[in-house]
Motif scaffolding. Sequence first.
Motif, PDB file in Angstrom:
ATOM      1  N   ILE A 120      -6.404   6.478   4.222  1.00  0.00           N
ATOM      2  CA  ILE A 120      -6.032   5.042   3.089  1.00  0.00           C
ATOM      3  C   ILE A 120      -5.015   4.322   2.905  1.00  0.00           C
ATOM      4  O   ILE A 120      -4.221   4.902   2.906  1.00  0.00           O
ATOM      5  N   PRO A 121      -4.697   3.603   3.380  1.00  0.00           N
ATOM      6  CA  PRO A 121      -4.055   2.436   3.229  1.00  0.00           C
ATOM      7  C   PRO A 121      -3.661   2.579   2.303  1.00  0.00           C
ATOM      8  O   PRO A 121      -2.243   2.161   2.592  1.00  0.00           O
ATOM      9  N   ALA A 122      -4.403   1.847   1.051  1.00  0.00           N
ATOM     10  CA  ALA A 122      -3.389   1.809  -0.191  1.00  0.00           C
ATOM     11  C   ALA A 122      -2.289   3.488  -1.069  1.00  0.00           C
ATOM     12  O   ALA A 122      -1.541   3.113  -1.546  1.00  0.00           O
ATOM     13  N   MET A 123      -3.774   4.734  -0.268  1.00  0.00           N
ATOM     14  CA  MET A 123      -2.155   5.723  -0.810  1.00  0.00           C
ATOM     15  C   MET A 123      -1.654   5.828   0.572  1.00  0.00           C
ATOM     16  O   MET A 123      -0.154   6.322  -0.255  1.00  0.00           O
ATOM     17  N   TYR A 124      -1.406   5.311   1.263  1.00  0.00           N
ATOM     18  CA  TYR A 124      -0.140   5.177   2.775  1.00  0.00           C
ATOM     19  C   TYR A 124       0.784   4.285   2.098  1.00  0.00           C
ATOM     20  O   TYR A 124       2.119   4.876   2.041  1.00  0.00           O
ATOM     21  N   PHE A 125       0.365   2.989   1.922  1.00  0.00           N
ATOM     22  CA  PHE A 125       1.332   2.379   0.341  1.00  0.00           C
ATOM     23  C   PHE A 125       2.641   2.552  -0.632  1.00  0.00           C
ATOM     24  O   PHE A 125       3.613   2.820  -0.423  1.00  0.00           O
ATOM     25  N   TRP A 126       1.203   3.569  -1.138  1.00  0.00           N
ATOM     26  CA  TRP A 126       1.636   3.995  -2.335  1.00  0.00           C
ATOM     27  C   TRP A 126       3.139   5.542  -1.895  1.00  0.00           C
ATOM     28  O   TRP A 126       4.078   5.823  -2.827  1.00  0.00           O
ATOM     29  N   ALA A 127       2.274   6.223  -1.083  1.00  0.00           N
ATOM     30  CA  ALA A 127       3.046   7.044  -0.957  1.00  0.00           C
ATOM     31  C   ALA A 127       4.355   6.983  -0.370  1.00  0.00           C
ATOM     32  O   ALA A 127       5.391   7.779  -0.201  1.00  0.00           O
ATOM     33  N   THR A 128       4.250   6.243   1.039  1.00  0.00           N
ATOM     34  CA  THR A 128       5.602   5.902   1.767  1.00  0.00           C
ATOM     35  C   THR A 128       6.859   5.053   0.917  1.00  0.00           C
ATOM     36  O   THR A 128       7.365   5.798   0.270  1.00  0.00           O
ATOM     37  N   GLY A 129       5.718   4.008  -0.387  1.00  0.00           N
ATOM     38  CA  GLY A 129       6.907   3.424  -1.241  1.00  0.00           C
ATOM     39  C   GLY A 129       7.206   4.333  -2.324  1.00  0.00           C
ATOM     40  O   GLY A 129       8.751   4.126  -1.858  1.00  0.00           O
ATOM     41  N   LEU A 130       6.656   5.216  -2.390  1.00  0.00           N
ATOM     42  CA  LEU A 130       7.508   5.590  -3.900  1.00  0.00           C
ATOM     43  C   LEU A 130       8.377   7.487  -3.585  1.00  0.00           C
ATOM     44  O   LEU A 130       9.226   7.506  -3.691  1.00  0.00           O
ATOM     45  N   LEU A 131       7.847   7.421  -2.028  1.00  0.00           N
ATOM     46  CA  LEU A 131       8.929   8.414  -1.382  1.00  0.00           C
ATOM     47  C   LEU A 131      10.174   7.802  -0.587  1.00  0.00           C
ATOM     48  O   LEU A 131      11.160   8.461  -0.912  1.00  0.00           O
ATOM     49  N   SER A 132       9.976   6.595  -0.480  1.00  0.00           N
ATOM     50  CA  SER A 132      10.856   5.739  -0.002  1.00  0.00           C
ATOM     51  C   SER A 132      12.807   5.086  -1.005  1.00  0.00           C
ATOM     52  O   SER A 132      13.294   4.781  -1.098  1.00  0.00           O
ATOM     53  N   SER A 133      11.154   5.245  -2.418  1.00  0.00           N
ATOM     54  CA  SER A 133      12.375   4.970  -3.567  1.00  0.00           C
ATOM     55  C   SER A 133      13.551   6.235  -4.030  1.00  0.00           C
ATOM     56  O   SER A 133      14.709   5.621  -4.585  1.00  0.00           O
ATOM     57  N   PHE A 134      13.449   7.645  -3.685  1.00  0.00           N
ATOM     58  CA  PHE A 134      14.554   8.491  -3.934  1.00  0.00           C
ATOM     59  C   PHE A 134      14.658   9.199  -2.440  1.00  0.00           C
ATOM     60  O   PHE A 134      15.541   9.690  -2.927  1.00  0.00           O
ATOM     61  N   LEU A 135      13.876   8.829  -1.692  1.00  0.00           N
ATOM     62  CA  LEU A 135      14.403   9.367  -0.231  1.00  0.00           C
ATOM     63  C   LEU A 135      14.992   8.326   0.437  1.00  0.00           C
ATOM     64  O   LEU A 135      14.731   7.458   0.166  1.00  0.00           O
TER      65      LEU A 135
ATOM     66  N   MET B 163      -0.224  -7.207  -4.060  1.00  0.00           N
ATOM     67  CA  MET B 163      -0.271  -6.525  -3.106  1.00  0.00           C
ATOM     68  C   MET B 163      -1.226  -5.073  -2.599  1.00  0.00           C
ATOM     69  O   MET B 163      -2.123  -5.798  -1.650  1.00  0.00           O
ATOM     70  N   THR B 164      -1.839  -4.148  -3.861  1.00  0.00           N
ATOM     71  CA  THR B 164      -2.543  -3.455  -3.304  1.00  0.00           C
ATOM     72  C   THR B 164      -4.045  -4.040  -3.164  1.00  0.00           C
ATOM     73  O   THR B 164      -4.385  -3.490  -2.026  1.00  0.00           O
ATOM     74  N   PHE B 165      -3.953  -4.581  -4.273  1.00  0.00           N
ATOM     75  CA  PHE B 165      -5.519  -5.667  -3.888  1.00  0.00           C
ATOM     76  C   PHE B 165      -5.977  -6.226  -3.124  1.00  0.00           C
ATOM     77  O   PHE B 165      -7.132  -6.321  -3.199  1.00  0.00           O
ATOM     78  N   ILE B 166      -5.285  -7.321  -2.705  1.00  0.00           N
ATOM     79  CA  ILE B 166      -5.169  -8.666  -1.996  1.00  0.00           C
ATOM     80  C   ILE B 166      -4.972  -7.733  -0.977  1.00  0.00           C
ATOM     81  O   ILE B 166      -6.012  -8.177   0.375  1.00  0.00           O
ATOM     82  N   TRP B 167      -4.347  -6.805   0.321  1.00  0.00           N
ATOM     83  CA  TRP B 167      -3.770  -6.678   1.235  1.00  0.00           C
ATOM     84  C   TRP B 167      -4.432  -4.628   1.690  1.00  0.00           C
ATOM     85  O   TRP B 167      -4.803  -4.757   2.496  1.00  0.00           O
ATOM     86  N   PHE B 168      -4.380  -3.652   0.982  1.00  0.00           N
ATOM     87  CA  PHE B 168      -4.663  -2.808   1.721  1.00  0.00           C
ATOM     88  C   PHE B 168      -5.705  -1.720   0.689  1.00  0.00           C
ATOM     89  O   PHE B 168      -6.173  -0.703   1.095  1.00  0.00           O
ATOM     90  N   LEU B 169      -6.907  -2.419  -0.325  1.00  0.00           N
ATOM     91  CA  LEU B 169      -8.055  -1.885  -0.369  1.00  0.00           C
ATOM     92  C   LEU B 169      -9.045  -2.891   0.788  1.00  0.00           C
ATOM     93  O   LEU B 169      -8.725  -2.944   0.736  1.00  0.00           O
TER      94      LEU B 169
END
Length: 469
Positions: A364-379, A463-469
């Motif tokens: 699911i691209p939207a979930m990959y965007f947020w999962a990668t992003g949120l973890l990249s914010s702290f890792l 961005m999520t609604f325009i490109w990743f859903l």
Amino acid sequence: MGFFVRTALALGMLALPLAGHAAEIDGRALNVWWGVPFAGLLLSIALFPLLALRFWHHHFGKVTAAWTLAFFIPFAVVFGPAAASSGFVHALVAEYIPFIVLLTALFTVAGGIYVRGNLRGSPALNVGILAIGSVLASLMGTTGASMLLIRPLIRANDNRKRVAHVVVFFIFIVSNVGGSLTPLGDPPLFLGFLKGVDFFWTAKHIFPQTLFVVVALLALFYAIDSYLYRNEGVLRRDPTPDTPTFGFEGRINFALLAAVIGLVLLSGVWKSGVAFSVAGADVTWAGLARDIGLIVVLLVSVRVTPKEAHAQNQFGWGPMAEVAKLFAGIFLTIIPVIAMLRAGVEGPFGPIVSAVTGADGQPIPAMYFWATGLLSSFLDNAPTYLVFFNTAGGDPQTLMTVLAPTLAAVSAGAVFMGANTYIGNAPNLMVKAIAEDRGVDMPGFFGYMAWSGAVLVPLFVVMTFIWFL
């Protein structure tokens, strides 16, 4: 500094007899408690500057070393010295040394270029510098662009009463989002390049997202900066008046910067053999040539840069030393966290991995965007990119074609959301350290997150609604 170095050397001596015993840590055998030292280090970075700034300024290296030992000593007791030393050496050789060598080279070369001229920090000039930086970030890396432009930007605004917002938006645009178009821009994309992703793939597939975020940030910044400029004005006396003639001191560093870019690019296209292995980490001839070449470039820059350029830039090793110490602790205490993520659905973080996959087994691209992003914010965003790159199958040809939306989501999440915190991307901390060294009253860890939460997160939702859903 001495305490931290002695600790690293002690761990290194522990590792030397066991360097040949390569053993990847099985994340399925760990539980979430092994992530406490990493979380403790992050909380230390967040809270000590707020609660005990003087103590942190003098002892952050010792605090970092203490959290590192809080992971390694129990880990060595439970899993054995071989596993602990193997993890230490692997992180040092495969990740930290190449990372810090490249970062130091860019810091040194960019710090040897002094931009002179009659710069006045008006909203229009500030937007122009941020826009130029967003372009340079993909050409010379977010670190190189940040180190080149942050000093003249601060100098241009040193007669402004409020400057912190200028630096915050600089981190958003130049230190992060702008580096999203080429593998030279940000470490996660370079890792993808080494895995087989085409050099221009990201430019083709996330250019619209990058343009959207950069333009939106520039417009919002111009509105905020114009309001503050009109209502606060400027100091009557410019603390550091610039010379009237625009130009550069230390121009030789432009050639050295090209050498840095060439060495990094060469290491990606040169399919060399393995020079040697240490604790399971393969050191290739290409990687070895790159790192040695970068050290040579660094030393040449220090030697040939005019003293006036360094003096005008107030160049010093303090910001680099701070980043080196903090990221040494981050790279080491993150070891069990990454291992647990790599264990996939069978590991302690299985729910996170399961959340990015649909009932039909497709990502699911939207979930990959947020999962990668949120973890990249702290890792660190580079290993986080690799985790989700592999979670999505790890085949670059499939990811660039059939699963292109998923790879675009992972790439955008890793690069864009590195701007959410000071620790999401190395240049963030470096820019903060330089700004504070120049007297800018920067927001603390949570104060910065308030800015990113109010400014960046709404853009990421759109961005999520325009490109990743």
